[in-house]
Write a protein that holds these residues in place. Sequence first.
Motif, PDB file in Angstrom:
ATOM      1  N   GLU A 147      31.298  32.223  29.479  1.00 21.33           N
ATOM      2  CA  GLU A 147      32.104  33.551  28.891  1.00 21.33           C
ATOM      3  C   GLU A 147      31.759  34.689  30.127  1.00 21.33           C
ATOM      4  O   GLU A 147      32.585  35.176  30.564  1.00 21.33           O
ATOM      5  N   ALA A 148      30.457  34.833  30.549  1.00 22.53           N
ATOM      6  CA  ALA A 148      30.201  35.739  31.620  1.00 22.53           C
ATOM      7  C   ALA A 148      31.161  35.470  33.083  1.00 22.53           C
ATOM      8  O   ALA A 148      31.745  36.286  33.455  1.00 22.53           O
ATOM      9  N   VAL A 149      31.015  34.224  33.417  1.00 17.79           N
ATOM     10  CA  VAL A 149      31.745  33.809  34.503  1.00 17.79           C
ATOM     11  C   VAL A 149      33.538  33.978  34.283  1.00 17.79           C
ATOM     12  O   VAL A 149      33.937  34.535  35.298  1.00 17.79           O
ATOM     13  N   LEU A 150      33.685  33.817  33.150  1.00  9.97           N
ATOM     14  CA  LEU A 150      35.288  33.970  32.838  1.00  9.97           C
ATOM     15  C   LEU A 150      35.653  35.322  32.951  1.00  9.97           C
ATOM     16  O   LEU A 150      36.671  35.828  33.606  1.00  9.97           O
ATOM     17  N   LEU A 151      34.633  36.485  32.308  1.00 12.54           N
ATOM     18  CA  LEU A 151      35.174  37.543  32.079  1.00 12.54           C
ATOM     19  C   LEU A 151      34.704  38.697  33.434  1.00 12.54           C
ATOM     20  O   LEU A 151      35.324  39.531  33.864  1.00 12.54           O
ATOM     21  N   ALA A 152      33.456  38.342  34.159  1.00 14.76           N
ATOM     22  CA  ALA A 152      32.910  39.396  34.904  1.00 14.76           C
ATOM     23  C   ALA A 152      33.359  39.678  36.212  1.00 14.76           C
ATOM     24  O   ALA A 152      33.674  38.759  37.098  1.00 14.76           O
ATOM     25  N   ASP A 153      33.380  40.644  36.587  1.00 13.33           N
ATOM     26  CA  ASP A 153      33.496  41.256  38.082  1.00 13.33           C
ATOM     27  C   ASP A 153      31.958  41.000  38.634  1.00 13.33           C
ATOM     28  O   ASP A 153      31.754  40.832  39.686  1.00 13.33           O
ATOM     29  N   ARG A 154      31.003  41.517  37.793  1.00 11.72           N
ATOM     30  CA  ARG A 154      29.933  41.310  38.160  1.00 11.72           C
ATOM     31  C   ARG A 154      29.008  40.697  37.029  1.00 11.72           C
ATOM     32  O   ARG A 154      29.178  41.048  35.656  1.00 11.72           O
ATOM     33  N   ILE A 155      27.786  39.995  37.230  1.00  7.96           N
ATOM     34  CA  ILE A 155      27.071  39.573  36.451  1.00  7.96           C
ATOM     35  C   ILE A 155      25.646  39.889  36.542  1.00  7.96           C
ATOM     36  O   ILE A 155      25.120  39.980  37.452  1.00  7.96           O
ATOM     37  N   GLY A 160      11.981  43.408  29.619  1.00 13.53           N
ATOM     38  CA  GLY A 160      13.339  43.489  30.210  1.00 13.53           C
ATOM     39  C   GLY A 160      13.691  44.205  31.285  1.00 13.53           C
ATOM     40  O   GLY A 160      13.473  45.198  31.572  1.00 13.53           O
ATOM     41  N   ARG A 161      13.931  43.421  32.505  1.00 13.73           N
ATOM     42  CA  ARG A 161      14.189  44.024  33.754  1.00 13.73           C
ATOM     43  C   ARG A 161      15.616  43.556  34.293  1.00 13.73           C
ATOM     44  O   ARG A 161      15.929  42.392  33.805  1.00 13.73           O
ATOM     45  N   ILE A 162      16.159  43.839  35.229  1.00 13.37           N
ATOM     46  CA  ILE A 162      17.348  43.255  36.017  1.00 13.37           C
ATOM     47  C   ILE A 162      16.748  42.519  36.923  1.00 13.37           C
ATOM     48  O   ILE A 162      15.868  42.831  37.611  1.00 13.37           O
ATOM     49  N   ARG A 163      17.175  41.253  37.008  1.00 10.37           N
ATOM     50  CA  ARG A 163      16.586  40.156  37.818  1.00 10.37           C
ATOM     51  C   ARG A 163      17.550  40.135  39.003  1.00 10.37           C
ATOM     52  O   ARG A 163      17.272  40.214  40.260  1.00 10.37           O
ATOM     53  N   GLU A 164      19.036  40.126  38.899  1.00 12.49           N
ATOM     54  CA  GLU A 164      20.011  40.161  39.895  1.00 12.49           C
ATOM     55  C   GLU A 164      21.330  40.428  39.530  1.00 12.49           C
ATOM     56  O   GLU A 164      21.418  40.553  38.547  1.00 12.49           O
ATOM     57  N   ASP A 165      21.801  40.876  40.250  1.00 11.54           N
ATOM     58  CA  ASP A 165      23.044  41.635  40.302  1.00 11.54           C
ATOM     59  C   ASP A 165      24.320  40.837  40.915  1.00 11.54           C
ATOM     60  O   ASP A 165      24.285  40.893  42.181  1.00 11.54           O
ATOM     61  N   ILE A 166      24.904  39.936  40.409  1.00 15.00           N
ATOM     62  CA  ILE A 166      25.740  39.077  41.248  1.00 15.00           C
ATOM     63  C   ILE A 166      27.304  39.328  41.045  1.00 15.00           C
ATOM     64  O   ILE A 166      27.757  39.365  39.995  1.00 15.00           O
ATOM     65  N   THR A 167      27.983  39.531  42.294  1.00 12.56           N
ATOM     66  CA  THR A 167      29.549  39.802  42.212  1.00 12.56           C
ATOM     67  C   THR A 167      30.226  38.371  42.127  1.00 12.56           C
ATOM     68  O   THR A 167      29.750  37.458  42.741  1.00 12.56           O
ATOM     69  N   ILE A 168      30.994  38.425  41.079  1.00 18.45           N
ATOM     70  CA  ILE A 168      31.737  37.056  40.857  1.00 18.45           C
ATOM     71  C   ILE A 168      32.974  37.250  41.631  1.00 18.45           C
ATOM     72  O   ILE A 168      33.824  38.201  41.201  1.00 18.45           O
ATOM     73  N   LYS A 169      33.191  36.669  42.734  1.00 17.74           N
ATOM     74  CA  LYS A 169      34.406  36.773  43.511  1.00 17.74           C
ATOM     75  C   LYS A 169      35.847  35.709  43.185  1.00 17.74           C
ATOM     76  O   LYS A 169      36.497  35.946  44.058  1.00 17.74           O
ATOM     77  N   LEU A 170      35.561  35.140  42.107  1.00 18.93           N
ATOM     78  CA  LEU A 170      36.683  34.123  41.901  1.00 18.93           C
ATOM     79  C   LEU A 170      37.841  34.956  41.466  1.00 18.93           C
ATOM     80  O   LEU A 170      37.834  36.045  40.739  1.00 18.93           O
ATOM     81  N   PRO A 171      38.879  34.570  42.045  1.00 19.52           N
ATOM     82  CA  PRO A 171      40.485  35.368  41.765  1.00 19.52           C
ATOM     83  C   PRO A 171      40.528  35.106  40.202  1.00 19.52           C
ATOM     84  O   PRO A 171      40.208  34.365  39.450  1.00 19.52           O
ATOM     85  N   ARG A 172      41.273  36.290  39.680  1.00 23.72           N
ATOM     86  CA  ARG A 172      41.875  36.010  38.237  1.00 23.72           C
ATOM     87  C   ARG A 172      43.344  36.029  38.491  1.00 23.72           C
ATOM     88  O   ARG A 172      44.117  36.197  39.536  1.00 23.72           O
ATOM     89  N   PRO A 173      44.196  35.256  37.301  1.00 31.95           N
ATOM     90  CA  PRO A 173      43.408  34.785  36.043  1.00 31.95           C
ATOM     91  C   PRO A 173      42.541  33.715  36.532  1.00 31.95           C
ATOM     92  O   PRO A 173      42.962  32.515  37.225  1.00 31.95           O
ATOM     93  N   ARG A 174      41.220  33.543  35.795  1.00 29.91           N
ATOM     94  CA  ARG A 174      40.573  32.427  36.022  1.00 29.91           C
ATOM     95  C   ARG A 174      40.826  31.228  35.131  1.00 29.91           C
ATOM     96  O   ARG A 174      41.043  31.416  34.074  1.00 29.91           O
ATOM     97  N   LYS A 175      40.565  30.100  35.738  1.00 33.34           N
ATOM     98  CA  LYS A 175      40.882  28.926  35.151  1.00 33.34           C
ATOM     99  C   LYS A 175      39.727  28.172  34.498  1.00 33.34           C
ATOM    100  O   LYS A 175      38.823  27.910  35.350  1.00 33.34           O
ATOM    101  N   LYS A 176      39.434  27.863  33.428  1.00 33.54           N
ATOM    102  CA  LYS A 176      38.059  27.386  32.916  1.00 33.54           C
ATOM    103  C   LYS A 176      37.829  25.936  33.362  1.00 33.54           C
ATOM    104  O   LYS A 176      36.699  25.400  33.483  1.00 33.54           O
ATOM    105  N   ASP A 177      39.132  25.147  33.647  1.00 30.44           N
ATOM    106  CA  ASP A 177      38.754  23.830  33.930  1.00 30.44           C
ATOM    107  C   ASP A 177      38.999  23.660  35.570  1.00 30.44           C
ATOM    108  O   ASP A 177      39.196  22.347  36.270  1.00 30.44           O
TER     109      ASP A 177
END
Lengths: 264, 267
Positions: free
Chosen positions: A213-221, A229-246
């Motif tokens: 779900e996170a990879v499908l939706l996010a600009d950043r995770i 509770g701390r932030i461990r990493e801030d990752i930009t997801i650069k997959l182009p949209r619309p994203r295909k789950k398969d």
Amino acid sequence: MTARLHLVDQRTEAMPAILDVAALSKQFSTNGINPVVVLQDIRFSARRGEMICFLGRSGCGKSTLLKILAGFIPPSSGSVQLNGRPVGRPGPDRCVVFQEDALFPWLTVKENIAFGLKGRKLSRREREREVDRFVSLVGLDGFADYLPQAISGGMKQRVSLARVLILQPEVLLMDEPFAALDAQTREEMQNLLLDLWKEFSHTVLFVTHDVNEAVLLADRIILMEKAPGRIREDITIKLPRPRKKDSAPFFNQCRVMMAKINQV
Amino acid sequence: MNPFPSNAGWVNRISPWFLPVVFFLTWFAVSETGMVPTYLLPHPKDILAAASTYIFSEAGQGPYAGRFFKDLVASSLRVVSGFGLAASAGIPLGLLSGRIAAVNRMVGMTINALRAVPGISWLPLAMVWFGIGLKTTVFLVALAAFFPIYLNAEAGARQVSPILLQAGAMMGVHRLRGTFAILIPAAMPQIITGLRLGMGISWAYLVLGELTGVPDGLGALIMDARMLGRIDVIIVGILMIALIGRMCDLGLNQLLRLSFKSARRMP
Ligand SMILES: Nc1ncnc2c1ncn2[C@@H]1O[C@H](COP(=O)(O)OP(=O)(O)OP(=O)(O)O)[C@@H](O)[C@H]1O
Ligand SMILES: [Mg+2]
């Protein structure tokens, strides 16, 4: 914080930061003696129109963070600023879609969606037109006069989305809103959210523990770790949209994220 | 929604009357055999005659003739005033006390201590304070009806899911508007339970208040009839109170359903 933000999606690159969270922490003291640190030194900022997913194990404080941002509970220290101003009590500038059913059971679908508009200066006609538009937007035509008890879980979440989107919030806070739905309905809702996001381009902070779900939706995770509770990493997801789950890139991205989570 | 799913509408329609009919037939049969002396339990047809005199005859044509309307008005006025006072104090105070811990701490102990005092113990004091008549009766009714109304409103307000209030707050609905738009509708089932219990108890305390020697009212009728040994009139009075009490309950329910969406759409 700034170092991480160099990598941003093209869509939001030009946009200024809308939400700024700095040195935020939260502790609960249940017995008054040993306070439990639930959030420690949380800092990030969100740009206008950005979709950020918070990913982390159960109990790492994701819901607590969202409640603080919404104004339901105060932080122990640190600050939250929206458009440069500290946020106060809850308000329609930052709306929440809850995981659990939070509709008013004595109001119909239409009345639930109209609820937040009541205090606004709109004529009756304008209000009705607006409500009808949002009923359609979330695909609930024909169900406007149903009571919440008579519609499915997925439809309830559609109503939950519509009733806040109609208020044009600056930030949409979503706490595992689709976690209780079956896989197929969840996928429908994810696509609906993406469609609406494209249309309204509001900023979304989306809590989930579903990597897909996170990879499908996010600009950043934003990956969170537990205790405290701390932030461990801030990752930009650069997959182009619309994203295909398969697709292969999507699959790879999920694998990478999964590996990161397992290190937490 | 309906906990008793039905297959035949008319069965449901007549089933509430089953017990009264059986009761009445038994009474009738027993009276016909003459097993029970009529000074203990009069024949149903005598009751009917007494009721008809009481309700339909012209006033002054005999004892109790045509008094019904005047008694009804007098008693209803007392019940409505007492009940109204109880509701207008009990609901706001209950809601406040259910939501705000400080209010609960302040009034909770006192109210629960007063609640432990049987209503009848107030009677002598009320008579000293208010004399005999309207005021004493209204006082007793209001006092007795207050507790179930207050306690249920309090429980209802306490049990309102915080998530509903949060949802309202984030949509910009706070405090006073939230109270009317969220708190009261969400607590409606309990508020209604409290009001119905309060209404029931109002009739009980009405009779108590009227036993003190007021000239009119259904309680006065019963007391009067006891002195004169008119057991048929006592029974007429009891039946009238049962009937009117039930009608008040239905009317209250209907009124609430008319006035509140949340009452109409109660699960
Ligand atoms: N009001 C509270 N009082 C004391 N402790 C609390 C309170 N609220 C949350 N906590 C604690 O804070 C921690 C984080 O809770 P939170 O609900 O934010 O986790 P989460 O990341 O949303 O988990 P999940 O994925 O299961 O929803 C938990 O250990 C919880 O016990
Ligand atoms: Mg949570």
